[in-house]
Design an enzyme around this catalytic site. Sequence first.
Site, PDB file in Angstrom:
ATOM      1  N   ASP A   1      49.580  41.342  44.403  1.00 48.41           N
ATOM      2  CA  ASP A   1      47.999  41.502  44.051  1.00 48.41           C
ATOM      3  C   ASP A   1      47.300  41.643  45.529  1.00 48.41           C
ATOM      4  OD1 ASP A   1      45.433  41.234  43.009  1.00 48.41           O
ATOM      5  OD2 ASP A   1      45.607  39.013  42.640  1.00 48.41           O
TER       6      ASP A   1
ATOM      7  N   HIS B   1      43.383  34.846  35.323  1.00 49.28           N
ATOM      8  CA  HIS B   1      43.219  36.242  34.797  1.00 49.28           C
ATOM      9  C   HIS B   1      44.090  36.370  33.669  1.00 49.28           C
ATOM     10  CE1 HIS B   1      41.985  40.158  34.834  1.00 49.28           C
ATOM     11  NE2 HIS B   1      42.243  40.636  35.690  1.00 49.28           N
TER      12      HIS B   1
ATOM     13  N   GLN C   1      45.321  39.785  32.268  1.00 49.32           N
ATOM     14  CA  GLN C   1      46.012  40.740  33.089  1.00 49.32           C
ATOM     15  C   GLN C   1      47.497  40.434  33.010  1.00 49.32           C
ATOM     16  OE1 GLN C   1      45.500  43.240  35.639  1.00 49.32           O
ATOM     17  NE2 GLN C   1      47.573  43.477  35.453  1.00 49.32           N
TER      18      GLN C   1
ATOM     19  N   ARG D   1      46.207  47.071  29.603  1.00 51.07           N
ATOM     20  CA  ARG D   1      45.048  46.268  29.416  1.00 51.07           C
ATOM     21  C   ARG D   1      44.388  46.406  28.034  1.00 51.07           C
ATOM     22  NH1 ARG D   1      43.099  43.914  33.770  1.00 51.07           N
ATOM     23  NH2 ARG D   1      41.863  42.840  32.365  1.00 51.07           N
TER      24      ARG D   1
ATOM     25  N   CYS E   1      48.621  44.362  39.751  1.00 52.30           N
ATOM     26  CA  CYS E   1      47.543  44.321  38.757  1.00 52.30           C
ATOM     27  C   CYS E   1      46.513  45.395  39.067  1.00 52.30           C
ATOM     28  CB  CYS E   1      47.026  43.114  38.694  1.00 52.30           C
ATOM     29  SG  CYS E   1      46.290  42.508  40.438  1.00 52.30           S
TER      30      CYS E   1
ATOM     31  N   ARG F   1      33.479  37.806  33.034  1.00 50.53           N
ATOM     32  CA  ARG F   1      34.062  37.865  34.574  1.00 50.53           C
ATOM     33  C   ARG F   1      33.072  37.260  35.487  1.00 50.53           C
ATOM     34  NH1 ARG F   1      37.540  42.453  37.789  1.00 50.53           N
ATOM     35  NH2 ARG F   1      38.926  41.816  36.307  1.00 50.53           N
TER      36      ARG F   1
HETATM   37  N1   CP Z   1      43.227  44.381  37.452  1.00 55.56           N
HETATM   38  C1   CP Z   1      42.113  44.266  37.303  1.00 55.56           C
HETATM   39  O1   CP Z   1      41.575  43.343  36.409  1.00 55.56           O
HETATM   40  O2   CP Z   1      41.337  45.234  37.727  1.00 55.56           O
HETATM   41  P1   CP Z   1      39.648  45.413  37.578  1.00 55.56           P
HETATM   42  O3   CP Z   1      39.122  44.540  38.637  1.00 55.56           O
HETATM   43  O4   CP Z   1      39.563  47.052  37.971  1.00 55.56           O
HETATM   44  O5   CP Z   1      39.304  45.184  36.226  1.00 55.56           O
HETATM   45  N1  NVA Z   2      43.057  38.302  42.659  1.00 51.49           N
HETATM   46  C1  NVA Z   2      42.119  39.563  42.514  1.00 51.49           C
HETATM   47  C2  NVA Z   2      42.447  40.196  41.017  1.00 51.49           C
HETATM   48  C3  NVA Z   2      41.856  41.707  41.024  1.00 51.49           C
HETATM   49  C4  NVA Z   2      42.072  42.248  39.688  1.00 51.49           C
HETATM   50  C5  NVA Z   2      40.691  38.970  42.611  1.00 51.49           C
HETATM   51  O1  NVA Z   2      40.399  38.266  42.032  1.00 51.49           O
HETATM   52  O2  NVA Z   2      39.768  39.986  43.053  1.00 51.49           O
END
Ligand code: CP
Ligand code: NVA
Length: 301
Positions: free
Chosen positions: A217, A127, A130, A285, A257, A100
């Site tokens: 989101d 993502h 997701q 997930r 999400c 990530r």
């Molecule tokens: N939706 C999602 O990716 O959540 P987190 O940021 O908690 O991993």
């Molecule tokens: N768009 C958001 C998704 C979080 C799961 C971010 O990147 O923070």
Amino acid sequence: MKNLLSIEALTAQEITAIVELGADLRKNRAATPQVLTGQTWALIFNKSSTRTRVSFEVGIRELGGSVMFLSGADTQLGRGEPVKDTARVLGRMVHGAVIRTYAQADVEQFAEYSHLPTINALTDEEHPCQILADLQVMHERLGGWQGKKVCFLGDGDCNVARSWMWAAARLGFDLAIGAPKAFQPPAEFMEKLGTDKVVLEEDPAKAVAGADVVYTDVWVSMGKEEESAQRIEILKPYQINAGLMQHAAKDAIVMHCLPAYREKEITDEVLEQHADVIFHEAENRLHVQKAIICWMARGEG
Ligand code: CP
Ligand code: NVA
């Protein structure tokens, strides 16, 4: 073993196979195939996470593997060691990586230099895990995505929105992005997407009209915190609330999400009305990421 770096790189057949396998694993969690026996996977996270971290840690263990969590800041990456050097070191020690971070190019470079099976656990561009979990919800709750309309509201150019757009392009369902001009994807992206299935719509009511899935989101994605005040102001009309839901299909489901910011992108009322689907989505997930790893282990990626 292959990689899962984006929805863009997947075919319709691959997406369908992963989602169907995720649904099977959800039905029979005890019968998880032990495809990671004897393996150690690294989770390298440069951004916060609850769902992604926990679901990968649990899922990798259920698949028979061991997992090591590496916060980017605590490794030498945080002090400037290049991704390609870190990748070559880990490539000699662990068996797979889940990353990530910010730049999509960093995940791609890691995969190239480590030669490890690598999974994108969120970048600024996509993502994919997701959206695969979300598609599994559509499969389980709506019988699939064929002939359905999805509406994404809010920051229409964020990672989650972009992965949705690739999913619509690959699978051929209708997707309306309800967002102000400043938060719509640029023309170059739409050209690359190359589909008439994705419509950009400034009017939130028109975007939601007849939608089977109303999705949002956070308005302030990780890394965009300094733009918070401005984003919250501009994106206000795109909040999912009872009034806007009047325009959706009668049995529309609401998805998020998560994490959710109540009274910003969604009201507490609507979130709680649809909590059953939203937390099903979070649970998926775990199942879909196990499916991704099984699919990668089969070498079909
Ligand atoms: N939706 C999602 O990716 O959540 P987190 O940021 O908690 O991993
Ligand atoms: N768009 C958001 C998704 C979080 C799961 C971010 O990147 O923070």
